[in-house]
Design an enzyme around this catalytic site. Sequence first.
Site, short mmCIF file in Angstrom:
data_model
loop_
_atom_site.label_atom_id
_atom_site.label_comp_id
_atom_site.label_asym_id
_atom_site.label_seq_id
_atom_site.Cartn_x
_atom_site.Cartn_y
_atom_site.Cartn_z
N THR A 247 -16.65 19.59 -6.43
CA THR A 247 -17.53 18.44 -6.22
C THR A 247 -16.82 17.11 -6.42
O THR A 247 -17.44 16.06 -6.23
CB THR A 247 -18.74 18.52 -7.16
OG1 THR A 247 -18.28 18.74 -8.51
CG2 THR A 247 -19.66 19.65 -6.76
N GLU A 467 -32.07 41.68 13.27
CA GLU A 467 -31.87 40.23 13.24
C GLU A 467 -32.99 39.49 13.96
O GLU A 467 -33.38 38.39 13.57
CB GLU A 467 -30.51 39.88 13.87
CG GLU A 467 -29.30 40.46 13.14
CD GLU A 467 -29.21 40.00 11.70
OE1 GLU A 467 -29.76 38.93 11.37
OE2 GLU A 467 -28.58 40.71 10.89
#
Length: 653
Positions: A247, A467
């Site tokens: 970060t 899916e």
Amino acid sequence: MNSNPNQQNKDASQGNKNQRKSGRSTWWLYALIFIPLIIMYKMNDSPQTHEIEWTEFDKYLCNDAFTDLVVSKSKDLVTASVKKESIDAVFGANADQARKLETKITVTIPSKDWFAGYFEKINDARKEAGRETLSAKIRWERDDDYLMSILMTIGPFALIILIWLLVMRRMSGNMGGGMGIFSVGKSKAQLFDKDGNNKITFKDVAGLAEAKQEVEEIVSFLKNPGRYTELGGKIPKGALLVGPPGTGKTLLAKAVAGEANVPFFSLSGSDFVEMFVGVGASRVRDLFRQAKEKAPCIVFIDEIDAVGRARGRSANLNANDERENTLNQLLTEMDGFGSNSGVIILAATNRADVLDKALLRAGRFDRQIHVELPDINERKEIFTVHLRPLKIDETIDLDFLARQTPGFSGADIANVCNEAALIAARNDKKTVQKDDFMSAVDRIVGGLEKRSKIMTAKERKSIACHESGHASISWLLEHANPLVKVTIVPRGKALGAAWYLPEERQITTREQLLDEMCATLGGRAAEELFLGEISTGAANDLERVTKQAYAMVVYFGMSERIPNLNYYDSTGQEWGFTKPYSEDTAKTIDEEVLGIVNSQYERAKKILHENAAKHQELAEKLLATEVIYTEDVERIFGKRPWASRSDELLISD
């Protein structure tokens, strides 16, 4: 961030020069090791000697079995060379070995004068008997090998000590001070002076607005301390940067060094750790000694959890833990009896939960600055920074890229930009385009495509049905994440995958959790409903749903039979037992979890049954093209009646 190429070349040249110098110095070490070994080998390869008793020697001497007799003047010793024709008689079974090694025999005598008289006596006796005198020649030799004897005695020990000193000097010679092994206790911190080049400023750090505001105040303290101290305030002693990996904690600390224009000491928590006892504490003392000399300055300790872990958690509580000694010294230096005026400590970690409480208290780290994952606006700023060195075309939309990378850290975004450039270069493109970035995101999230993986037609149909079940239910539920892309091309360990655009929210309601669970179970429900059989392809879906259901019951208090209770201890220290509930409660929890999962599974089957034709059309489309996008689902099911909050979110510059 772009570095100075000339400086990089200079550093690389200096590094190569040091490497060549280090390589040359290594030859001296090899020479010191192998030359004495070769000499000793040669000495061992010299003629061997075999000591015998005087009675045997006298017998061989009377039989004229020797060619030369060497009498030592410094020792009462005679060395005799045996005639070739007498080797069998003298050495017996060892005759062949004696011929190869040119073995000689030695015998101890009372004195040199006695042996000379004895030799003459034998010759006189042979003359009286009418025999020839002995053919052996006597040579009197002074032994000057006492020096060699001394060298052979103490030489190996001196050689071992010398090699050890050289090895230890090479191991610890780069620790500063130029004192070799004696510098092992010196600090290994790297000093960035205020007049150095390649400075990083806050302009090079995208996003992190709140964190930058906190550290900018620290820079202001160092530049103009009187502004704050004239009102009676004190300059903070330290700030701890806490956040997930990637970060920008270390980058933020570098920016502080560049902005503050003060000396900046940088090192890692592992630099204090050493195999020698007491070295860690010594390095801490030396670090703060140097910092006080350079005050005002900043000391940055990256990955401080390597040395700052909570004390008393070791299995062997009575052991003299070197890491704990180092931590104790660090605590003393940060806020002990002495004064550290003008020295500000910055530290970074992604494991704040394991740090010692004494390290986190006010007076040592007065501030804890949380560096969180960037939101959609901050991701746009980060993309702006990392797209500067790339050759991109007009198809690149920063807003779109920011939306497509939820949960990505700054390091992840940098990796996406680099992967996109590599993919464009691999396809011989002149610029990096939008589809290159999408391929890069797919590569990082899902893994490498494996089109060569062998699958049967039945397996492909099952994956397409699975899916399509996820895609259909996520499109038809209000709180489920909207679909971006679905593929049945294997990636990584997955045989198929679906990408969604999650809504970035701070809290989640019960209805949102249930919709997400229903969409996750859509694949298994489609297999059972349309294929009449289930497969192992839903293993990951079931794992996620089970954990989510347990979290709803045990952590979030969203169960009807066990409402408003939380059995999770966020501190990890309050409870000393495994489960803070009874066996009856555990049974109730299992029943509630099973009920939540089953209800959402039945809900998924009901939704798919009502939209069976549309699901079938979507599955056939996916089976034919292998990849479908939002536009394909919208064409079959129509526009979603609920607008995604992410789509409505305005991105400000």
